[in-house]
Write a protein that holds these residues in place. Sequence first.
Motif, PDB file in Angstrom:
ATOM      1  N   THR A 198      14.240 -44.945 -20.745  1.00 30.94           N
ATOM      2  CA  THR A 198      14.523 -43.685 -20.057  1.00 30.94           C
ATOM      3  C   THR A 198      13.247 -42.923 -19.723  1.00 30.94           C
ATOM      4  O   THR A 198      13.199 -42.196 -18.729  1.00 30.94           O
ATOM      5  CB  THR A 198      15.433 -42.814 -20.936  1.00 30.94           C
ATOM      6  N   ARG A 256      20.533 -46.834 -16.180  1.00 29.54           N
ATOM      7  CA  ARG A 256      21.255 -45.904 -17.033  1.00 29.54           C
ATOM      8  C   ARG A 256      21.455 -46.587 -18.385  1.00 29.54           C
ATOM      9  O   ARG A 256      22.346 -47.415 -18.541  1.00 29.54           O
ATOM     10  CB  ARG A 256      22.602 -45.522 -16.409  1.00 29.54           C
ATOM     11  N   SER A 314      27.178 -47.317 -17.824  1.00 29.24           N
ATOM     12  CA  SER A 314      25.822 -47.437 -18.367  1.00 29.24           C
ATOM     13  C   SER A 314      25.429 -48.898 -18.474  1.00 29.24           C
ATOM     14  O   SER A 314      26.279 -49.746 -18.718  1.00 29.24           O
ATOM     15  CB  SER A 314      25.777 -46.786 -19.763  1.00 29.24           C
TER      16      SER A 314
END
Length: 475
Positions: A443, A452, A475
């Motif tokens: 991230t 994600r 995700s």
Amino acid sequence: MHLGMLEAHLDAASVMDTTLATDTEPATALEKSGLTPRDYQLALFHQALRSNSIVMLETGTGKTLVAVMLIEWFAQRAAAGSGRRKVRVFLNNTVALVHQQARVIGDNTAQTVHAYVGAMGLDEWDETAWTRTWARADVLVMTHQVLLNALRSGHARISDIDLLVFDEAHHARGSHPYMLIMREFYDHCAPHDRPHIFGMTASPLNAHQSAQASVHHLQASLDASMCTVDLTADQSSRSKQIAGSDQAAGPSAVCYEYALPPAFAPTPLTTALEAACGSAKVVVRGLRTAPVILALLGPFGVDQMWLYYLRQWHRAAALRPAPSRNAVASALPDATAADDPLLDIAYLKSALELARAHCGALLDAVSDNEQMLATETVVHPVPQLRALGLHRRPWADVRAQLSPQVNRLLGILLQWRDRPTELRGIVFVGRRITVVLLAYVVTLIAEFDFVRADVLLGAALKQSGSIDRPIRSGS
């Protein structure tokens, strides 16, 4: 150890012949069950019918389906016979697995399946209650201790079981309930009345024995022979079968090599925290974990670990009663009480200052909330660490601070940058903290804003019987 490396040891292992005499063909039983096994699962099923067997396959390759087929086959044989009624028993090591496997068996067979765990007060059951249970169910799924207690109390008899399944069979050692069930009851049962044994394991190896000794020991413990298959050959065979057809080929395996991690030095933040706050519980915990994270993720991962621990520490301190927070200034620098909340907050303030000095803008969110420690206002829990993703850094700036395997993983993910909607992946790691930190590392790097990433931990299984599935949200 790879499955193929054990096959040489299996040839020399003793095979206990407990061949079943039956009028029902295995193929017929499979058709009735409605299951669609792969070729290697069908081969293992046939082997397991011929003798007590322990199937060794890697996790996720379908060992449970072989057990389900055996359960259905034994149930159909029992229904067609006229002898004493017997049941199938599926043993697990954890309560969560009991409920999970009971659902799997119930969904894939025509049998009545009941799950039993110690929290149901089974120790209070008498023989009548157990007899009633035996009469109502075709398959009993339970923890190993439940069956051991029932056998020891005399409320259940091992001769009333026609198929006994051991999940994670490699635990059958020493004084484990699996071993006690076999030695105290199976061995003393007349051979013609013993249950058929089926074990499942991803690896029979034991750290204190050689591969050959581990295999022999497990086979002797469960009175069964070890069997496995070469899944690589099976995949090749299936690929040839479907060539030119409309069916899609199965998944392929690609191996990536990476260098061993260099001898990273402890990060400056680690050294500073040890010198200033080395007696704080959170810092002690971090100092134990840091060398592992240093090798797995690199120095950048270690600093993210400290930020993660500091945020948890800050949250716990912020939720304490206001008087404890306001009296921070009175905490003596030379205090020694490890559980003194005043000293704990003093250490926390020092740790936050060090983290801010070493990590700069990455700790802005923490520094803002840290100011609340000196007020009497109600302090809400701090945001999750993933909020720090606002301060993304170029991969080139942190590449040297990441381990070779993390850089290799990032290189693989980067292949999807131009087609992010096609990316669906799972990364398995061995430690809970590594799961969290690896998601944060991805991230925090600018080039991977298309990914994600989220975490999937199994701890919730112990509490609610279910787990959070972020994959469902994309995700």
